[in-house]
Design a protein around this motif. Structure first.
Motif, PDB file in Angstrom:
ATOM      1  N   ALA A   1       0.824  -1.218   0.000  1.00  0.00           N
ATOM      2  CA  ALA A   1       0.000   0.000   0.000  1.00  0.00           C
ATOM      3  C   ALA A   1       0.855   1.264   0.000  1.00  0.00           C
ATOM      4  N   ILE A   2       1.851   1.332   0.874  1.00  0.00           N
ATOM      5  CA  ILE A   2       2.658   2.550   0.956  1.00  0.00           C
ATOM      6  C   ILE A   2       3.455   2.762  -0.315  1.00  0.00           C
TER       7      ILE A   2
ATOM      8  N   ILE B   1       3.679   6.021  -2.728  1.00  0.00           N
ATOM      9  CA  ILE B   1       4.967   6.621  -3.077  1.00  0.00           C
ATOM     10  C   ILE B   1       5.125   6.710  -4.590  1.00  0.00           C
ATOM     11  N   GLY B   2       4.709   5.659  -5.308  1.00  0.00           N
ATOM     12  CA  GLY B   2       4.811   5.679  -6.768  1.00  0.00           C
ATOM     13  C   GLY B   2       4.012   6.812  -7.379  1.00  0.00           C
ATOM     14  N   MET B   3       2.799   7.044  -6.884  1.00  0.00           N
ATOM     15  CA  MET B   3       1.997   8.152  -7.386  1.00  0.00           C
ATOM     16  C   MET B   3       2.669   9.487  -7.127  1.00  0.00           C
TER      17      MET B   3
ATOM     18  N   THR C   1      12.430  18.404  -0.937  1.00  0.00           N
ATOM     19  CA  THR C   1      11.935  17.038  -1.110  1.00  0.00           C
ATOM     20  C   THR C   1      11.843  16.304   0.218  1.00  0.00           C
ATOM     21  N   VAL C   2      12.878  16.414   1.044  1.00  0.00           N
ATOM     22  CA  VAL C   2      12.862  15.744   2.342  1.00  0.00           C
ATOM     23  C   VAL C   2      11.788  16.351   3.242  1.00  0.00           C
ATOM     24  N   SER C   3      11.677  17.678   3.232  1.00  0.00           N
ATOM     25  CA  SER C   3      10.623  18.320   4.031  1.00  0.00           C
ATOM     26  C   SER C   3       9.248  17.875   3.567  1.00  0.00           C
ATOM     27  N   GLY C   4       9.052  17.838   2.248  1.00  0.00           N
ATOM     28  CA  GLY C   4       7.770  17.376   1.718  1.00  0.00           C
ATOM     29  C   GLY C   4       7.485  15.934   2.069  1.00  0.00           C
ATOM     30  N   ALA C   5       8.531  15.098   2.120  1.00  0.00           N
ATOM     31  CA  ALA C   5       8.337  13.683   2.461  1.00  0.00           C
ATOM     32  C   ALA C   5       7.885  13.512   3.904  1.00  0.00           C
TER      33      ALA C   5
ATOM     34  N   GLU D   1      -1.774  12.659  -0.245  1.00  0.00           N
ATOM     35  CA  GLU D   1      -1.686  11.435  -1.035  1.00  0.00           C
ATOM     36  C   GLU D   1      -2.211  10.238  -0.261  1.00  0.00           C
ATOM     37  N   VAL D   2      -1.790  10.127   0.995  1.00  0.00           N
ATOM     38  CA  VAL D   2      -2.181   8.978   1.807  1.00  0.00           C
ATOM     39  C   VAL D   2      -3.658   9.037   2.145  1.00  0.00           C
ATOM     40  N   MET D   3      -4.154  10.215   2.500  1.00  0.00           N
ATOM     41  CA  MET D   3      -5.561  10.333   2.868  1.00  0.00           C
ATOM     42  C   MET D   3      -6.470  10.008   1.696  1.00  0.00           C
ATOM     43  N   VAL D   4      -6.113  10.435   0.501  1.00  0.00           N
ATOM     44  CA  VAL D   4      -6.963  10.194  -0.661  1.00  0.00           C
ATOM     45  C   VAL D   4      -6.924   8.732  -1.087  1.00  0.00           C
ATOM     46  N   MET D   5      -5.746   8.116  -1.059  1.00  0.00           N
ATOM     47  CA  MET D   5      -5.593   6.795  -1.654  1.00  0.00           C
ATOM     48  C   MET D   5      -5.858   5.650  -0.683  1.00  0.00           C
TER      49      MET D   5
END
Length: 305
Positions: free
Chosen positions: A168-169, A173-175, A233-237, A243-247
């Motif tokens: 799932a994760i 991440i791919g999206m 990128t690291v801050s955004g990660a 992404e997680v809430m929607v998917m």
């Protein structure tokens, strides 16, 4: 007189500093109100236990942090954020820099412009729309991913990508990589274009091949841009949420939780506001430390160069 023989006097310097301070004051006030104060207030709230449905608060000290460090879901969320960060830096910075260099070196100007336009299109797509789109792509029975795997004879690889804890994760991440890769490629392409061509010509004259030239010319010359992109990128990660809430909503069985979604669940589902504030403080410390470490490393490399 404010100058003496063309040299500013102490009075003129003081007046100039006052003017500069007045110009900066509105920005500093906004930063204080909307950045520094919320951070300090969140730290204060992380030392309390309280509910939005009941009045009053109770001071508990570091109990919320002890709760976090003994919570297996918190550690699972932290690991997922680390997976996000490592994958994002590798793809959105490393692979994007390679592609940007290839676009400038091997592709014609017209075709390169068209490709850059195509690459940046996903970044213009709403995160919610992209998440829903990839939900359809990952479906077990009608999804394009499983259809492609079946079409090339890899039926054993077909699965419910967002419905299994071990995949799932990675589906989320791919999206995320699909949506952000083109934008970082465009920024790095601009940085590569600013490198003087004489440096490449000198490298080729010295007998350097394309790979060696990439590491000895391209990579050092775009260090400022890559440093900025790594920090973002690291801050955004570590701040990933939509992404997680929607998917997946953090499922199945909390396998795709990240710190942002676990903070949300703790605050608005579990009504444990102090614990949620502690998670927010941990997120702030991690992103601040990652950014500071990257800036220190970049400046050290610049001094050595």
């Amino acid at each position: 007189m404010t100058t003496l023989h063309g040299v500013p006097t102490a009075g003129s310097r003081t007046a100039r500093r006052v003017r500069h301070a007045l110009w900066a004051a509105p920005a500093l006030a906004l930063i204080t109100v909307f950045v520094y104060y919320p951070v300090v207030e969140n730290v204060r709230l992380s030392l309390l236990k309280f509910s939005v449905f009941q009045p009053g608060t109770r001071y508990v000290g570091l109990d919320n942090y002890r709760q976090a460090f003994s919570d297996p879901v918190f550690w699972k969320a932290l690991v997922n954020n680390l997976l996000f960060a490592v994958t994002s830096v590798t793809v959105q910075v490393g692979a994007a820099l390679v592609l940007a260099a290839l676009l400038e070196e091997l592709v014609g100007r017209r075709l390169g412009g068209l490709l850059r336009t195509l690459y940046v299109v996903p970044a213009a797509v709403s995160m919610t729309v992209a998440g829903l789109l990839f939900q359809f792509l990952y479906q077990r029975d009608a999804g394009l991913v499983n259809s492609l795997l079946g079409g090339v004879g890899l039926d054993s690889w077909q699965r419910d990508w967002l419905g299994q804890p071990d995949t799932a994760i990675w589906g989320v991440i791919g999206m995320s990589q699909w949506q952000s890769f083109g934008y970082t490629t465009m920024l790095l392409t601009v940085a590569v274009q600013r490198i003087p061509r004489e440096l490449y010509e000198a490298a080729y004259v010295d007998g350097a091949g394309r790979v060696r030239t990439f590491f000895t010319v391209t990579v050092p010359m775009v260090r400022q841009m890559t440093t900025l992109l790594v920090i973002l990128t690291v801050s955004g990660a570590f701040l990933v949420f939509n992404e997680v809430m929607v998917m997946t909503g953090g499922g199945p069985s909390n396998s795709s939780q990240v710190l942002g979604t676990w903070l949300y669940a703790s605050a608005f589902t579990g009504d444990d506001m102090g614990y949620a504030a502690a998670i927010g403080t941990v997120m702030f410390v991690l992103t601040f430390a990652a950014g500071a470490a990257q800036l220190y490393y970049s400046r050290r490399k610049a001094v050595e160069a």
